[in-house]
Scaffold this active site. Structure first.
Site, PDB file in Angstrom:
ATOM      1  N   ASP A 179      -6.107   0.314   0.883  1.00 25.61           N
ATOM      2  CA  ASP A 179      -6.141   0.434   2.340  1.00 25.61           C
ATOM      3  C   ASP A 179      -7.503  -0.067   2.817  1.00 25.61           C
ATOM      4  O   ASP A 179      -8.263  -0.639   2.044  1.00 25.61           O
ATOM      5  CB  ASP A 179      -5.899   1.886   2.767  1.00 25.61           C
ATOM      6  N   LYS A 203       0.832  -1.199   0.000  1.00 24.90           N
ATOM      7  CA  LYS A 203       0.000   0.000   0.000  1.00 24.90           C
ATOM      8  C   LYS A 203       0.866   1.249   0.000  1.00 24.90           C
ATOM      9  O   LYS A 203       0.680   2.151  -0.818  1.00 24.90           O
ATOM     10  CB  LYS A 203      -0.928  -0.019   1.211  1.00 24.90           C
TER      11      LYS A 203
END
Length: 219
Positions: free
Chosen positions: A147, A128
């Site tokens: 996320d 991420k």
DNA sequence: ATCCCGAGGG
DNA sequence: CCCTCTGGAT
């Protein structure tokens, strides 16, 4: 999946992306220092499961004390922890900050590597964070930063199937669903959408600009 | 109480 | 797949 269904799904996905664009025009990273890849990397690393506000509050002092990767590499971890004490997971994050700086110096010539695999070798930097840094600092859009918000929203809008039960599988599904030009904006706009409207346990469906496109509106 | 721009380890 | 790591804001 039959081709007609797939086409419908993609058209709905594109419509959703366009609405996001109208509602959150020119959305950008809420963290400071996006002009410096190293500082951005540390800022995103620090932001894991804490607020962007909290991170933006401590980074000025951090960069005043340690202006360069070399300075941070030489830092005393306890001192770093003291500076970032007010954010969550500060103990592990302080250690990761210093390790990151040391690895950048020792392995990457003092610069954050512009490579998805290499950048994830930095401690505390997962996929991420890697996606965000590559996108924001280098303009490299290689994937979608999944996320908790992107994960939740993709499922709620049924843009991905129930088998996409990990961030990676969700990213893969979204990459197939969306043409490349849509990948970058998703990183910023969906987070804002998730925080302001499609909030985890109490979504504001009544004032949501996607309710007519959402199979779960009101639920 | 609930959430915040997750990652790493067992 | 599960768990843990954490303090601040609302």
């Amino acid at each position: 999946m039959p081709r007609e269904l797939m086409k419908e799904k993609r058209e709905r996905a594109i419509a959703i992306a366009q609405r996001m664009d109208e509602h959150f025009p020119a959305a950008e990273c809420a963290l400071h220092y996006w002009g410096d890849p190293f500082k951005l990397t540390i800022a995103v690393l620090l932001s894991a499961q804490t607020t962007d506000r909290g991170v933006n509050k401590v980074t000025p002092a951090l960069w005043e004390r340690y202006p360069t990767p070399q300075a941070l590499a030489n830092a005393d971890v306890n001192e770093v922890e003291e500076i970032i004490r007010t954010i969550g997971f500060h103990h592990a994050k302080a250690a990761n900050c210093v390790k990151c700086a040391r690895m950048v110096i020792s392995d990457f010539g003092g610069e954050i590597p512009q490579d998805m695999t290499l950048i994830q070798k930095l401690p505390g930097v997962g996929r991420k964070t890697a996606n965000v840094v590559l996108n924001e600092a280098f303009g490299i859009v290689e994937g979608i930063a999944v996320d908790t918000h992107v994960f939740r929203i993709a499922h709620k809008l049924k843009l991905v199937g129930p088998s996409a039960d990990t961030p990676q599988k969700t990213e893969d599904a979204l990459l197939k669903l969306y043409p490349r030009q849509y990948w970058g904006p998703i990183n910023h706009q969906w987070v804002l959408f998730g925080r302001q409207i499609c909030i985890a346990r109490r979504p504001k469906c009544a004032e949501c600009f996607l309710s007519d496109l959402c199979p779960n509106s009101g639920k």
